[in-house]
Scaffold this motif. Structure first.
Motif, PDB file in Angstrom:
ATOM      1  N   ARG A 134      66.134 -53.509  43.661  1.00 12.63           N
ATOM      2  CA  ARG A 134      65.574 -55.413  43.550  1.00 12.63           C
ATOM      3  C   ARG A 134      64.107 -55.200  44.214  1.00 12.63           C
ATOM      4  O   ARG A 134      63.695 -54.573  45.235  1.00 12.63           O
ATOM      5  CB  ARG A 134      66.349 -55.991  44.242  1.00 12.63           C
ATOM      6  N   GLY A 179      60.546 -58.019  43.666  1.00 17.35           N
ATOM      7  CA  GLY A 179      59.799 -59.243  43.192  1.00 17.35           C
ATOM      8  C   GLY A 179      58.408 -59.530  43.803  1.00 17.35           C
ATOM      9  O   GLY A 179      57.974 -58.732  44.677  1.00 17.35           O
ATOM     10  N   TYR A 196      53.942 -56.697  45.455  1.00 14.30           N
ATOM     11  CA  TYR A 196      55.191 -56.755  44.898  1.00 14.30           C
ATOM     12  C   TYR A 196      56.020 -55.570  45.731  1.00 14.30           C
ATOM     13  O   TYR A 196      55.530 -54.726  45.843  1.00 14.30           O
ATOM     14  CB  TYR A 196      54.929 -56.202  43.502  1.00 14.30           C
ATOM     15  N   SER A 238      58.589 -58.796  35.534  1.00 14.34           N
ATOM     16  CA  SER A 238      59.585 -58.184  35.465  1.00 14.34           C
ATOM     17  C   SER A 238      59.177 -56.497  35.645  1.00 14.34           C
ATOM     18  O   SER A 238      58.098 -56.536  35.562  1.00 14.34           O
ATOM     19  CB  SER A 238      60.308 -58.183  34.013  1.00 14.34           C
TER      20      SER A 238
END
Length: 157
Positions: free
Chosen positions: A72, A74, A82, A143
């Motif tokens: 995971r 983000g 990031y 993404s």
């Protein structure tokens, strides 16, 4: 430690370091004869210094091995970092680096950039990562996927 033991220990270490053996195992076997106690660890240490462990080369993971690295991630608020956590689902490879492909989309425009991330993830374990990226315009969405990875296969010896 008395002076006699100190001299003996020093002689053992000097012998181990100056040995003519061609391998770590030979060095240890030849220099441990008649040795006990604290001198054992000194001999082992001297032999390891003479014969350091070879670093195993990193190898590119194949497609299935890359697919087993998941996680995971983000964009952190108010920064260009990031970050996230990756899981290494391979049971016989330590992952040492990944290439993250991060797609930035703003309306109908998108661009994908690759970022190299050095990371150490033992088999069947997780590790956190952080990568500085080039931000998209305000309101952009992000993404990602792992496009490639390198690792060190575990030896069976």
């Amino acid at each position: 430690m008395n002076l006699k033991k100190a001299i003996l220990l020093g002689a053992i270490v000097i012998t181990a370091v100056g040995c003519t053996e061609k391998s770590y195992d030979d060095c240890v076997i030849n220099n441990l004869q008649g040795v006990d106690g604290k001198a054992v660890s000194s001999v082992i240490g001297a032999c390891r210094n003479k014969f350091p462990r070879a670093k195993l080369p990193e190898k590119s993971l194949d497609g299935l091995q890359v697919l087993l690295v998941t996680g995971r991630a983000g964009l952190n608020d108010y920064t260009n970092n990031y970050s996230g956590s990756l899981y290494n689902g391979n049971n016989n490879i330590t992952v040492k680096s990944v290439i993250l492909s991060i797609k930035v989309t703003n309306g109908k425009k998108s661009i994908t950039r690759e970022y190299a991330v050095n990371i150490t993830i033992p088999p069947l374990s997780t590790s956190d990562f952080n990568a500085e990226i080039l931000l998209g315009d305000k309101g952009a969405s992000y993404s990602w996927f792992i496009s490639s990875a390198k690792g060190i296969p575990l030896t069976t010896n």
